[in-house]
Scaffold this active site. Structure first.
Site, PDB file in Angstrom:
ATOM      1  N   ASP A 122      14.636  25.222  35.793  1.00 24.71           N
ATOM      2  CA  ASP A 122      13.933  25.455  36.893  1.00 24.71           C
ATOM      3  C   ASP A 122      15.017  25.101  37.889  1.00 24.71           C
ATOM      4  O   ASP A 122      14.868  24.812  39.007  1.00 24.71           O
ATOM      5  CB  ASP A 122      12.829  24.308  37.185  1.00 24.71           C
ATOM      6  N   HIS A 137      39.109  41.015  32.059  1.00 26.59           N
ATOM      7  CA  HIS A 137      38.258  40.398  32.622  1.00 26.59           C
ATOM      8  C   HIS A 137      38.226  39.050  32.078  1.00 26.59           C
ATOM      9  O   HIS A 137      37.231  38.526  31.494  1.00 26.59           O
ATOM     10  CB  HIS A 137      36.917  41.066  32.796  1.00 26.59           C
ATOM     11  N   ASP A 185      43.963  36.157  38.948  1.00 22.04           N
ATOM     12  CA  ASP A 185      43.304  36.984  39.985  1.00 22.04           C
ATOM     13  C   ASP A 185      42.242  36.177  40.616  1.00 22.04           C
ATOM     14  O   ASP A 185      41.154  35.469  40.051  1.00 22.04           O
ATOM     15  CB  ASP A 185      42.722  38.291  38.925  1.00 22.04           C
ATOM     16  N   ASP A 204      40.792  39.444  47.506  1.00 20.45           N
ATOM     17  CA  ASP A 204      40.574  39.868  46.131  1.00 20.45           C
ATOM     18  C   ASP A 204      42.268  39.835  45.696  1.00 20.45           C
ATOM     19  O   ASP A 204      42.726  40.988  46.125  1.00 20.45           O
ATOM     20  CB  ASP A 204      39.885  41.117  45.828  1.00 20.45           C
ATOM     21  N   HIS A 211      42.730  50.730  34.065  1.00 15.46           N
ATOM     22  CA  HIS A 211      41.751  50.563  35.244  1.00 15.46           C
ATOM     23  C   HIS A 211      42.138  51.362  36.372  1.00 15.46           C
ATOM     24  O   HIS A 211      43.130  52.019  36.447  1.00 15.46           O
ATOM     25  CB  HIS A 211      41.232  49.034  35.432  1.00 15.46           C
ATOM     26  N   HIS A 253      39.669  49.533  44.818  1.00 13.44           N
ATOM     27  CA  HIS A 253      38.289  49.743  45.224  1.00 13.44           C
ATOM     28  C   HIS A 253      38.127  49.213  46.532  1.00 13.44           C
ATOM     29  O   HIS A 253      38.696  48.555  47.130  1.00 13.44           O
ATOM     30  CB  HIS A 253      37.294  48.774  44.101  1.00 13.44           C
ATOM     31  N   HIS A 259      33.590  44.097  45.204  1.00 11.89           N
ATOM     32  CA  HIS A 259      33.812  45.541  44.866  1.00 11.89           C
ATOM     33  C   HIS A 259      32.630  46.250  45.712  1.00 11.89           C
ATOM     34  O   HIS A 259      31.306  46.219  45.271  1.00 11.89           O
ATOM     35  CB  HIS A 259      33.274  45.774  43.250  1.00 11.89           C
ATOM     36  N   GLU A 271      45.764  47.680  43.276  1.00 12.76           N
ATOM     37  CA  GLU A 271      46.340  46.572  41.935  1.00 12.76           C
ATOM     38  C   GLU A 271      46.597  47.278  40.766  1.00 12.76           C
ATOM     39  O   GLU A 271      45.827  47.187  39.620  1.00 12.76           O
ATOM     40  CB  GLU A 271      44.665  45.920  41.737  1.00 12.76           C
ATOM     41  N   TYR A 309      49.274  46.465  30.859  1.00 12.66           N
ATOM     42  CA  TYR A 309      49.012  45.244  29.834  1.00 12.66           C
ATOM     43  C   TYR A 309      49.671  45.776  28.455  1.00 12.66           C
ATOM     44  O   TYR A 309      49.197  46.991  27.855  1.00 12.66           O
ATOM     45  CB  TYR A 309      47.457  45.388  29.773  1.00 12.66           C
ATOM     46  N   ARG A 317      49.334  42.215  36.537  1.00  7.81           N
ATOM     47  CA  ARG A 317      48.859  42.995  37.757  1.00  7.81           C
ATOM     48  C   ARG A 317      49.268  42.137  39.013  1.00  7.81           C
ATOM     49  O   ARG A 317      49.490  41.025  39.006  1.00  7.81           O
ATOM     50  CB  ARG A 317      47.454  42.932  37.369  1.00  7.81           C
ATOM     51  N   GLU A 364      48.084  42.755  43.043  1.00  5.74           N
ATOM     52  CA  GLU A 364      46.792  43.109  43.762  1.00  5.74           C
ATOM     53  C   GLU A 364      46.928  42.578  45.346  1.00  5.74           C
ATOM     54  O   GLU A 364      46.935  41.427  45.436  1.00  5.74           O
ATOM     55  CB  GLU A 364      45.485  42.962  43.205  1.00  5.74           C
TER      56      GLU A 364
HETATM   57  N1  GLY Z   1      39.058  40.491  40.753  1.00  5.41           N
HETATM   58  C1  GLY Z   1      38.120  41.678  40.534  1.00  5.41           C
HETATM   59  C2  GLY Z   1      39.067  43.021  40.622  1.00  5.41           C
HETATM   60  O1  GLY Z   1      40.218  42.837  40.773  1.00  5.41           O
HETATM   61  O2  GLY Z   1      38.579  43.932  40.808  1.00  5.41           O
HETATM   62 MN    MN Z   2      40.150  44.071  42.695  1.00  5.06          MN
HETATM   63 MN    MN Z   3      41.046  41.114  41.584  1.00  2.00          MN
END
Ligand code: GLY
Ligand code: MN
Ligand code: MN
Length: 434
Positions: A35, A238, A255, A266, A345, A349, A356, A380, A384, A402, A404
């Site tokens: 709960d 992820h 990230d 982000d 990827h 976005h 997102h 981004e 890898y 990465r 970003e």
């Molecule tokens: N942090 C999620 C992405 O970069 O899309």
């Molecule tokens: Mn992102």
């Molecule tokens: Mn990100």
């Protein structure tokens, strides 16, 4: 809270509706266990149209040839409940705060809705939500069809989310200011991590530093679960378990971005745990950074996201070939999709109330949307290379990088909203002085 910005958005939505009723509902509470609930977060669409943070709320829009009006349903005041769950605005105060035509208690939603649906032709709802509050509306439409005294009732169901999310594509000044505020806090946290990280630290303890700085500076929370990925963990896109120990000589990919005033940030930065890039880490990092900077210079009104994706794939692939990580002719490698192993990827976005942002990328015909001033997206690129990848020179194995940033499309081109966060090798090594 000034309702003017939200009223403007509601009026804009009313404008695009045909004869009918539109329903926008609040998010539900989410159970964490038994709960106990997760902290409540309003539905992004309802928030966009109202700025209202309470649970159990519904916005209705009625549009006909004779009348256009907006109704808000809220939880009524209830002292006993407020003792447990906190103050509610209530009907009277909601009537003062919101420039809507009518405010009602949430318990009268079903009854009032049924009246509104009579003689209308369209029902606008989140078509893909299983929320029972939409079922109430569909049930009413069915009973109106069955009622012979009712000449007309909604037979066209339209996805209201798509329309709201299309509006959400272009950020107004208020929204851009909130993203800037989110980024100011996120910047502090990334810089603090660059200064504090040492070999031997746990990834979760670095994550805790981010969460502390976010909350301490008034952010609601992280905008998504923070990734702190040391060494080879960066090759899990992820990676959120964050349980490993940071190792001397490796990189750490972080990230992390906070949500402030309901708006996301982000940001990914990758930096050396011990403060200095090794030669192979630097070569790969500088290649990716060069691609990221070139991609950002491509952003301006009139381009499409696919262009950025294609450029990034080509340029990253060319970079990998130059470094000897891939062998062959870049265009042929892309044709064979071989580069996807290292850049699996998208280049970015939409970002806004959601990290997102669910705004469309294509129009109704499936054509890519042209960029316009006011859109915000991430850029981004990442590469890898798993530690067990025997096809790659040994010196590059186990490296995941990465970079970003969050970019605003402007009339003149674009603005990197996260320009202040250390990114070049020199900037990072200065920040990481041990
Ligand atoms: N942090 C999620 C992405 O970069 O899309
Ligand atoms: Mn992102
Ligand atoms: Mn990100």
């Amino acid at each position: 809270m000034n309702d003017m910005i939200y009223k403007k958005r509601r009026d804009q939505l009313l404008e695009i509706l045909d004869d009918g009723v539109a329903i926008v509902i609040s998010a539900e509470q989410t159970i964490r266990s038994n709960d106990t609930e997760y902290p409540y977060r309003q539905s992004s669409d309802l928030y966009y149209l109202s700025g209202f943070e309470e649970d159990n709320a519904i916005l209705l829009f009625l549009k006909s040839a004779k009348v256009s009006k907006t109704l808000l349903f809220v939880q009524p005041k209830d002292e006993a409940m407020e003792l447990w769950t906190g103050k509610r605005l209530g009907i009277d105060a909601a009537g003062k705060r919101f420039d809507v035509n009518e405010v009602h208690g949430i318990e009268s939603y079903a009854e009032i809705l049924k009246e509104l649906l009579k003689e209308r032709t369209h029902l606008y709802l989140d078509l893909f939500s299983g929320d029972p509050r939409y079922d109430v509306a569909k049930g009413h439409c069915k009973s109106l069809i069955d009622d012979r005294s009712c000449k007309k009732s909604p037979r066209h169901y339209i996805d209201i989310s798509e329309q709201i999310r299309t509006m959400r594509l272009i950020k107004d000044e208020h929204e851009i200011a909130l993203i800037r505020s989110a980024l100011a806090i996120t910047e502090m946290a990334h810089h603090d991590a660059m200064r504090q990280v040492r070999a031997g630290m746990k990834e979760y303890s670095v994550q805790a530093g981010f969460e502390y700085i976010f909350k301490h500076n008034g952010a609601y929370s992280d905008a998504y679960t923070t990734i702190v990925a040391g060494g080879n963990n960066a090759n899990t896109l992820h990676y959120i378990s964050n349980r490993d120990t940071l190792v001397e000589g490796s990189l750490v990919l972080i990230d992390a971005g906070c949500e402030y005033g309901m708006y996301a940030s982000d940001i990914t930065r990758t930096f050396p745990v011990s403060g200095n890039f090794s030669q192979s880490q630097r070569e790969l990092y500088e290649m990716i950074l060069d691609v990221q900077l070139r991609i950002i210079t491509e952003i301006r009104p009139g381009i499409v996201k696919k262009h950025l994706q294609e450029c990034s794939e080509l340029w990253l692939c060319e970079g990998l070939v130059e470094l000897g990580i891939m062998r062959g002719e870049p265009k042929a490698l892309i044709e064979a999709k071989s580069h996807k192993k290292y850049f699996p990827h998208g280049i970015g976005h939409w970002m806004g109330i959601d990290v997102h942002d669910p705004s469309p990328y294509v129009d109704e015909k499936g054509d890519e949307l042209l960029f316009q001033a006011g859109m915000v997206l991430t850029i981004e690129p990442g590469i890898y290379i798993r530690e067990d990848d025997g096809e790659v020179p040994e010196r590059y194995r186990g490296i995941g990088i990465r970079i970003e940033d969050d970019i605003l499309v402007t009339e003149a081109g674009c603005e990197n909203l996260s320009i202040g966060i250390a990114k070049t090798v020199d900037e990072i090594e200065v920040m990481c002085v041990r």
